[in-house]
Design a protein around this motif. Structure first.
Motif, PDB file in Angstrom:
ATOM      1  N   TYR A 127      34.938  33.057  38.357  1.00  0.00           N
ATOM      2  CA  TYR A 127      34.244  33.122  39.642  1.00  0.00           C
ATOM      3  C   TYR A 127      32.875  33.785  39.467  1.00  0.00           C
ATOM      4  CZ  TYR A 127      33.249  33.908  44.531  1.00  0.00           C
ATOM      5  OH  TYR A 127      32.641  33.897  45.772  1.00  0.00           O
ATOM      6  N   PRO A 128      31.789  33.132  39.922  1.00  0.00           N
ATOM      7  CA  PRO A 128      30.436  33.649  39.684  1.00  0.00           C
ATOM      8  C   PRO A 128      29.994  34.736  40.649  1.00  0.00           C
ATOM      9  CG  PRO A 128      30.307  31.542  40.812  1.00  0.00           C
ATOM     10  CD  PRO A 128      31.772  31.779  40.522  1.00  0.00           C
ATOM     11  N   GLY A 129      30.864  35.130  41.575  1.00  0.00           N
ATOM     12  CA  GLY A 129      30.500  36.207  42.495  1.00  0.00           C
ATOM     13  C   GLY A 129      29.673  35.757  43.675  1.00  0.00           C
ATOM     14  N   THR A 130      29.759  34.491  44.040  1.00  0.00           N
ATOM     15  CA  THR A 130      28.927  33.911  45.094  1.00  0.00           C
ATOM     16  C   THR A 130      28.998  34.691  46.402  1.00  0.00           C
ATOM     17  OG1 THR A 130      29.347  31.740  44.118  1.00  0.00           O
ATOM     18  CG2 THR A 130      28.403  31.776  46.333  1.00  0.00           C
ATOM     19  N   LEU A 144      40.510  37.120  49.617  1.00  0.00           N
ATOM     20  CA  LEU A 144      39.956  38.446  49.342  1.00  0.00           C
ATOM     21  C   LEU A 144      39.939  38.655  47.833  1.00  0.00           C
ATOM     22  CD1 LEU A 144      41.690  40.636  52.092  1.00  0.00           C
ATOM     23  CD2 LEU A 144      39.288  39.943  51.992  1.00  0.00           C
ATOM     24  N   ARG A 145      38.764  38.978  47.326  1.00  0.00           N
ATOM     25  CA  ARG A 145      38.590  39.198  45.890  1.00  0.00           C
ATOM     26  C   ARG A 145      38.262  40.664  45.616  1.00  0.00           C
ATOM     27  NH1 ARG A 145      37.926  34.589  42.728  1.00  0.00           N
ATOM     28  NH2 ARG A 145      37.778  32.644  43.934  1.00  0.00           N
ATOM     29  N   VAL A 146      38.668  41.129  44.442  1.00  0.00           N
ATOM     30  CA  VAL A 146      38.358  42.493  44.033  1.00  0.00           C
ATOM     31  C   VAL A 146      37.148  42.468  43.107  1.00  0.00           C
ATOM     32  CG1 VAL A 146      39.929  42.422  42.023  1.00  0.00           C
ATOM     33  CG2 VAL A 146      39.336  44.628  43.069  1.00  0.00           C
ATOM     34  N   ARG A 147      36.294  43.463  43.258  1.00  0.00           N
ATOM     35  CA  ARG A 147      35.084  43.560  42.440  1.00  0.00           C
ATOM     36  C   ARG A 147      35.451  44.071  41.045  1.00  0.00           C
ATOM     37  NH1 ARG A 147      30.914  43.252  46.205  1.00  0.00           N
ATOM     38  NH2 ARG A 147      31.514  43.892  48.335  1.00  0.00           N
ATOM     39  N   THR A 148      35.136  43.316  40.034  1.00  0.00           N
ATOM     40  CA  THR A 148      35.399  43.731  38.650  1.00  0.00           C
ATOM     41  C   THR A 148      34.128  44.305  38.035  1.00  0.00           C
ATOM     42  OG1 THR A 148      34.945  41.483  37.877  1.00  0.00           O
ATOM     43  CG2 THR A 148      37.244  42.049  38.338  1.00  0.00           C
ATOM     44  N   HIS A 149      34.228  44.750  36.788  1.00  0.00           N
ATOM     45  CA  HIS A 149      33.062  45.300  36.090  1.00  0.00           C
ATOM     46  C   HIS A 149      33.103  44.887  34.627  1.00  0.00           C
ATOM     47  CE1 HIS A 149      35.918  48.150  34.470  1.00  0.00           C
ATOM     48  NE2 HIS A 149      36.118  48.728  35.646  1.00  0.00           N
ATOM     49  N   HIS A 150      32.083  45.279  33.896  1.00  0.00           N
ATOM     50  CA  HIS A 150      31.956  44.872  32.491  1.00  0.00           C
ATOM     51  C   HIS A 150      32.631  45.844  31.516  1.00  0.00           C
ATOM     52  CE1 HIS A 150      29.368  41.343  32.860  1.00  0.00           C
ATOM     53  NE2 HIS A 150      28.700  41.977  33.812  1.00  0.00           N
ATOM     54  N   LYS A 151      33.133  46.968  32.009  1.00  0.00           N
ATOM     55  CA  LYS A 151      33.785  47.911  31.101  1.00  0.00           C
ATOM     56  C   LYS A 151      35.095  47.306  30.612  1.00  0.00           C
ATOM     57  CE  LYS A 151      35.577  52.625  30.787  1.00  0.00           C
ATOM     58  NZ  LYS A 151      35.835  53.896  31.521  1.00  0.00           N
ATOM     59  N   PRO A 152      35.291  47.167  29.306  1.00  0.00           N
ATOM     60  CA  PRO A 152      36.504  46.517  28.800  1.00  0.00           C
ATOM     61  C   PRO A 152      37.778  47.263  29.203  1.00  0.00           C
ATOM     62  CG  PRO A 152      34.841  46.702  27.073  1.00  0.00           C
ATOM     63  CD  PRO A 152      34.373  47.554  28.225  1.00  0.00           C
ATOM     64  N   ILE A 153      38.793  46.495  29.521  1.00  0.00           N
ATOM     65  CA  ILE A 153      40.130  47.048  29.747  1.00  0.00           C
ATOM     66  C   ILE A 153      40.851  46.986  28.400  1.00  0.00           C
ATOM     67  CG2 ILE A 153      42.317  46.793  30.951  1.00  0.00           C
ATOM     68  CD1 ILE A 153      40.036  47.598  32.793  1.00  0.00           C
ATOM     69  N   GLN A 165      39.985  43.185  27.061  1.00  0.00           N
ATOM     70  CA  GLN A 165      39.449  42.101  27.873  1.00  0.00           C
ATOM     71  C   GLN A 165      38.337  42.635  28.771  1.00  0.00           C
ATOM     72  OE1 GLN A 165      41.454  39.920  31.436  1.00  0.00           O
ATOM     73  NE2 GLN A 165      42.205  38.874  29.597  1.00  0.00           N
ATOM     74  N   ASN A 166      37.238  41.905  28.828  1.00  0.00           N
ATOM     75  CA  ASN A 166      36.149  42.197  29.759  1.00  0.00           C
ATOM     76  C   ASN A 166      36.369  41.333  30.991  1.00  0.00           C
ATOM     77  OD1 ASN A 166      33.596  41.971  31.191  1.00  0.00           O
ATOM     78  ND2 ASN A 166      32.614  42.895  29.414  1.00  0.00           N
ATOM     79  N   LEU A 167      36.845  41.924  32.066  1.00  0.00           N
ATOM     80  CA  LEU A 167      37.223  41.146  33.238  1.00  0.00           C
ATOM     81  C   LEU A 167      36.037  40.398  33.845  1.00  0.00           C
ATOM     82  CD1 LEU A 167      39.723  43.519  35.082  1.00  0.00           C
ATOM     83  CD2 LEU A 167      40.240  41.446  33.803  1.00  0.00           C
ATOM     84  N   LYS A 168      34.894  41.040  33.921  1.00  0.00           N
ATOM     85  CA  LYS A 168      33.738  40.400  34.547  1.00  0.00           C
ATOM     86  C   LYS A 168      33.339  39.143  33.793  1.00  0.00           C
ATOM     87  CE  LYS A 168      30.836  40.992  38.016  1.00  0.00           C
ATOM     88  NZ  LYS A 168      31.317  41.197  39.403  1.00  0.00           N
ATOM     89  N   GLN A 169      33.382  39.210  32.475  1.00  0.00           N
ATOM     90  CA  GLN A 169      32.959  38.081  31.648  1.00  0.00           C
ATOM     91  C   GLN A 169      34.046  37.030  31.474  1.00  0.00           C
ATOM     92  OE1 GLN A 169      31.566  39.598  27.906  1.00  0.00           O
ATOM     93  NE2 GLN A 169      29.662  40.417  28.743  1.00  0.00           N
ATOM     94  N   ASP A 173      35.605  38.241  39.396  1.00  0.00           N
ATOM     95  CA  ASP A 173      36.281  38.873  40.535  1.00  0.00           C
ATOM     96  C   ASP A 173      37.472  38.003  40.940  1.00  0.00           C
ATOM     97  OD1 ASP A 173      34.162  40.592  40.332  1.00  0.00           O
ATOM     98  OD2 ASP A 173      33.161  39.942  42.175  1.00  0.00           O
ATOM     99  N   PHE A 174      38.665  38.560  40.915  1.00  0.00           N
ATOM    100  CA  PHE A 174      39.857  37.730  41.116  1.00  0.00           C
ATOM    101  C   PHE A 174      40.496  37.974  42.481  1.00  0.00           C
ATOM    102  CE2 PHE A 174      41.008  41.497  38.689  1.00  0.00           C
ATOM    103  CZ  PHE A 174      42.166  41.957  39.284  1.00  0.00           C
ATOM    104  N   ILE A 175      41.307  37.028  42.889  1.00  0.00           N
ATOM    105  CA  ILE A 175      41.871  37.017  44.237  1.00  0.00           C
ATOM    106  C   ILE A 175      43.074  37.962  44.357  1.00  0.00           C
ATOM    107  CG2 ILE A 175      43.153  35.570  45.879  1.00  0.00           C
ATOM    108  CD1 ILE A 175      41.345  33.258  45.104  1.00  0.00           C
ATOM    109  N   LEU A 176      43.092  38.734  45.450  1.00  0.00           N
ATOM    110  CA  LEU A 176      44.234  39.584  45.774  1.00  0.00           C
ATOM    111  C   LEU A 176      45.013  39.054  46.975  1.00  0.00           C
ATOM    112  CD1 LEU A 176      42.791  43.192  45.296  1.00  0.00           C
ATOM    113  CD2 LEU A 176      43.856  41.663  43.620  1.00  0.00           C
ATOM    114  N   ARG A 177      44.327  38.314  47.834  1.00  0.00           N
ATOM    115  CA  ARG A 177      45.011  37.625  48.923  1.00  0.00           C
ATOM    116  C   ARG A 177      44.378  36.256  49.095  1.00  0.00           C
ATOM    117  NH1 ARG A 177      43.862  39.157  54.853  1.00  0.00           N
ATOM    118  NH2 ARG A 177      42.414  37.434  54.506  1.00  0.00           N
ATOM    119  N   ARG A 178      45.199  35.232  49.112  1.00  0.00           N
ATOM    120  CA  ARG A 178      44.695  33.873  49.214  1.00  0.00           C
ATOM    121  C   ARG A 178      44.229  33.559  50.628  1.00  0.00           C
ATOM    122  NH1 ARG A 178      49.794  30.961  46.472  1.00  0.00           N
ATOM    123  NH2 ARG A 178      49.746  29.979  48.529  1.00  0.00           N
ATOM    124  N   ALA A 179      43.488  32.468  50.770  1.00  0.00           N
ATOM    125  CA  ALA A 179      42.977  32.067  52.083  1.00  0.00           C
ATOM    126  C   ALA A 179      44.101  31.720  53.051  1.00  0.00           C
ATOM    127  CB  ALA A 179      42.019  30.891  51.935  1.00  0.00           C
TER     128      ALA A 179
END
Length: 308
Positions: A127-130, A144-153, A165-169, A173-179
């Motif tokens: 997801y490009p963060g649109t 609803l998406r959660v904001r990720t970052h570049h700090k590796p997990i 894993q670098n979540l941002k790359q 930002d991944f979904i926590l509740r679907r539409a």
């Protein structure tokens, strides 16, 4: 002790969390047996949780059939079975907390829009963060998406060693509740594991890529991170993961002992030949005492599909 690795007593709580989208098959049996044996070898608890969030995919009667199969196989769980469909208020509370801290945002992008404007990552389009900079409240149906970052997990898997894993790359930002209002697997499993006191997660390697997302949410919500061990996945004759989607046949209880023996052999254990002539009680007596995680292979492999 030999080559056994044992965890401190009373420090272990594991779980098996099937989805009721069909009967228990050999692939899910391997995960169940692995999690069960690791808990019992370490004098721990083993909890069963039915992950029935997506009611559209649920097969009527599948949950009770899975539980009946586990009982027939001699796998005794601790406490009451938990159903995710009865825990929606807890998932909403976690979302509310993240919302108050401006860590989630609404997304109205369609799958096609995301596919057209994204690069492909390990789990599909990233997801490009649109919608990430848009208004916090929207009238249309939205995810609803959660904001990720570049700090590796970074985490250590008991079988696979150090994972990162670098979540941002790699995910975005991944979904926590679907539409459509359904809570995501990633959110629900994190809330459940924390509230049930799960200390060790033993499951299939097909979920390895989900682990960084879950650790990320654990960190955001202030939860402890369990220990993880991802078992090899059973594949069929054409290299597909053995699953309900690939029409994996159900466990045949008339061959219960044979399935159990095949499952621990798949996990690298070496039961004596005479164990197949015994009964389920003697099987578990041997297996609980002789569990060796050092012998578990890392790679996926073919398993059995029937009593034949």
């Amino acid at each position: 002790m030999g080559n056994r690795v044992k965890i401190a007593k009373s420090a272990y709580c594991g779980r098996f969390a099937p989805s009721p989208t069909g009967p228990l098959h050999f692939g899910s049996l391997v995960a169940a047996v692995g999690s069960y044996l690791d808990a019992k070898f370490n004098d721990g608890q083993w909890i069963v949780r039915i992950e029935d969030l997506d009611r559209q995919r649920e097969i009527k009667g599948a949950a009770s059939r899975i539980l009946h199969t586990l009982e027939a196989l001699g796998m005794e769980w601790d406490g009451q079975v938990v159903y995710q469909s009865q825990r929606l208020t807890y998932y909403q509370a976690a979302l509310d907390e993240l919302n108050q801290r401006d860590l989630i945002y609404p997304c109205v992008c369609s799958r096609k829009e995301i596919a057209d404007s994204s690069i492909v990552g390990i789990n599909g389009p990233i997801y490009p963060g649109t919608c990430g900079e848009g208004p916090m409240f929207v009238k249309d149906a939205h995810a609803l998406r959660v904001r990720t970052h570049h700090k590796p997990i970074v985490f250590k898997d008991f079988l696979r060693g150090l994972c990162m894993q670098n979540l941002k790359q790699e995910i975005g930002d991944f979904i926590l509740r679907r539409a459509d209002g359904f809570f995501s697997y990633q959110l629900a499993v994190v809330v459940d594991d924390a509230q049930q006191g799960i200390t060790h997660v033993v499951r299939g390697a097909d979920l390895l890529d989900s682990t960084p997302r879950q650790i990320f949410l654990q960190q955001l919500l202030g939860y402890d991170t369990p220990y993880y061990m991802h078992l090899p996945v059973v594949i069929n004759s054409v290299g597909e993961k053995l699953s309900k989607q690939t029409r994996a046949p159900a466990i045949e209880l008339s061959c219960a002992l044979m399935y159990l023996v095949q499952a621990i052999r798949f996990l690298g254990q070496n039961p004596p030949a005479e164990i197949v002539q015994g009964d389920i009680a003697s099987f578990w007596q041997w297996a609980k005492k002789n569990w060796r995680i050092q012998q578990i292979p890392r790679d996926s492999a073919r398993g059995i599909n029937s009593c034949a």
